[in-house]
Design an enzyme around this catalytic site. Sequence first.
Site, mmCIF file in Angstrom:
data_model
loop_
_atom_site.group_PDB
_atom_site.id
_atom_site.type_symbol
_atom_site.label_atom_id
_atom_site.label_comp_id
_atom_site.label_asym_id
_atom_site.label_seq_id
_atom_site.Cartn_x
_atom_site.Cartn_y
_atom_site.Cartn_z
ATOM 1 N N GLY A 17 0.824 -1.198 0.000
ATOM 2 C CA GLY A 17 0.000 0.000 0.000
ATOM 3 C C GLY A 17 0.860 1.251 0.000
ATOM 4 O O GLY A 17 1.983 1.239 0.519
ATOM 5 N N GLN A 19 3.048 9.873 1.153
ATOM 6 C CA GLN A 19 4.376 9.276 1.328
ATOM 7 C C GLN A 19 5.354 9.652 0.223
ATOM 8 O O GLN A 19 6.559 9.459 0.371
ATOM 9 C CB GLN A 19 4.260 7.746 1.413
ATOM 10 C CG GLN A 19 3.514 7.279 2.650
ATOM 11 C CD GLN A 19 3.318 5.788 2.622
ATOM 12 O OE1 GLN A 19 2.356 5.295 2.064
ATOM 13 N NE2 GLN A 19 4.236 5.048 3.224
ATOM 14 N N CYS A 26 5.326 -0.250 7.322
ATOM 15 C CA CYS A 26 5.073 0.925 6.484
ATOM 16 C C CYS A 26 6.327 1.244 5.683
ATOM 17 O O CYS A 26 7.431 1.211 6.234
ATOM 18 C CB CYS A 26 4.704 2.104 7.375
ATOM 19 S SG CYS A 26 4.381 3.627 6.480
ATOM 20 N N LEU A 27 6.149 1.573 4.407
ATOM 21 C CA LEU A 27 7.307 1.921 3.573
ATOM 22 C C LEU A 27 7.993 3.198 4.076
ATOM 23 O O LEU A 27 9.150 3.426 3.771
ATOM 24 C CB LEU A 27 6.880 2.090 2.110
ATOM 25 C CG LEU A 27 6.393 0.809 1.419
ATOM 26 C CD1 LEU A 27 5.887 1.122 0.018
ATOM 27 C CD2 LEU A 27 7.498 -0.239 1.381
ATOM 28 N N HIS A 59 -4.888 2.041 7.365
ATOM 29 C CA HIS A 59 -3.494 2.516 7.508
ATOM 30 C C HIS A 59 -3.201 3.616 6.478
ATOM 31 O O HIS A 59 -2.663 4.673 6.829
ATOM 32 C CB HIS A 59 -2.553 1.311 7.331
ATOM 33 C CG HIS A 59 -1.099 1.636 7.302
ATOM 34 N ND1 HIS A 59 -0.207 1.134 8.229
ATOM 35 C CD2 HIS A 59 -0.343 2.393 6.460
ATOM 36 C CE1 HIS A 59 1.006 1.588 7.952
ATOM 37 N NE2 HIS A 59 0.953 2.342 6.877
ATOM 38 N N GLU A 60 -3.575 3.362 5.222
ATOM 39 C CA GLU A 60 -3.285 4.353 4.167
ATOM 40 C C GLU A 60 -4.139 5.611 4.342
ATOM 41 O O GLU A 60 -3.675 6.726 4.077
ATOM 42 C CB GLU A 60 -3.516 3.749 2.779
ATOM 43 C CG GLU A 60 -2.691 2.512 2.449
ATOM 44 C CD GLU A 60 -1.208 2.639 2.715
ATOM 45 O OE1 GLU A 60 -0.673 3.767 2.681
ATOM 46 O OE2 GLU A 60 -0.574 1.603 2.993
ATOM 47 N N HIS A 108 -2.514 7.976 6.610
ATOM 48 C CA HIS A 108 -1.458 8.781 5.962
ATOM 49 C C HIS A 108 -2.046 10.066 5.376
ATOM 50 O O HIS A 108 -1.449 11.141 5.489
ATOM 51 C CB HIS A 108 -0.796 8.000 4.834
ATOM 52 C CG HIS A 108 0.290 7.064 5.277
ATOM 53 N ND1 HIS A 108 1.410 7.491 5.962
ATOM 54 C CD2 HIS A 108 0.436 5.725 5.110
ATOM 55 C CE1 HIS A 108 2.197 6.432 6.198
ATOM 56 N NE2 HIS A 108 1.630 5.355 5.698
HETATM 57 NI NI NI Z 1 2.329 3.420 5.671
#
Ligand code: NI
Length: 167
Positions: free
Chosen positions: A46, A51, A91-92, A133-134, A137
């Site tokens: 995701g 991000q 998370c990236l 989660h996304e 962000h």
């Molecule tokens: Ni994330």
Amino acid sequence: MAILPIIHFPDERLHTKATPVAIVDDQIRKLIADMAETMYAAPGIGLAATQIDVHQQVIVIDTSENHNNLLVLINPIIIKANGRAVHDEGCLSVPGIYEAVTRAAHISVKFLNIDGKETVLETDGLLAVCIQHEMDHLQGKVFVEYLSQLKQARIKQKLKKRIRETM
Ligand code: NI
């Protein structure tokens, strides 16, 4: 298409609130293509536009085993949420860190798809976790901010140390 740099916690830009997309046009579709390529290359399941330092409400997700089932959510809104489920999340933007977070188990989310069409998706399990989660962000929230201050401080230290080691 292009692979874009992903910003890392605790970068302040991750706290920016994204604005809704007015029209799903070619520019948004190019952003989506770049985000998908960036997510698959990472690799991750995701990615929110936040991000990559683009503050519009766009999310790409692919939780499929073969990475061939791209889900695009534009201007997502949770219209129903129930139950509670705990999952280990990563998370990236917080590489190498995995921590348990409690979220709604079942959600219904309304959004525009890649064609700008209003869509409602009802889901649970990993996909429900990933969507929540996304969506965080897009509101400027990173999953580690659900953890205690002490844990957050340790994670910041770990990430700084790793940056030093790779320089
Ligand atoms: Ni994330």
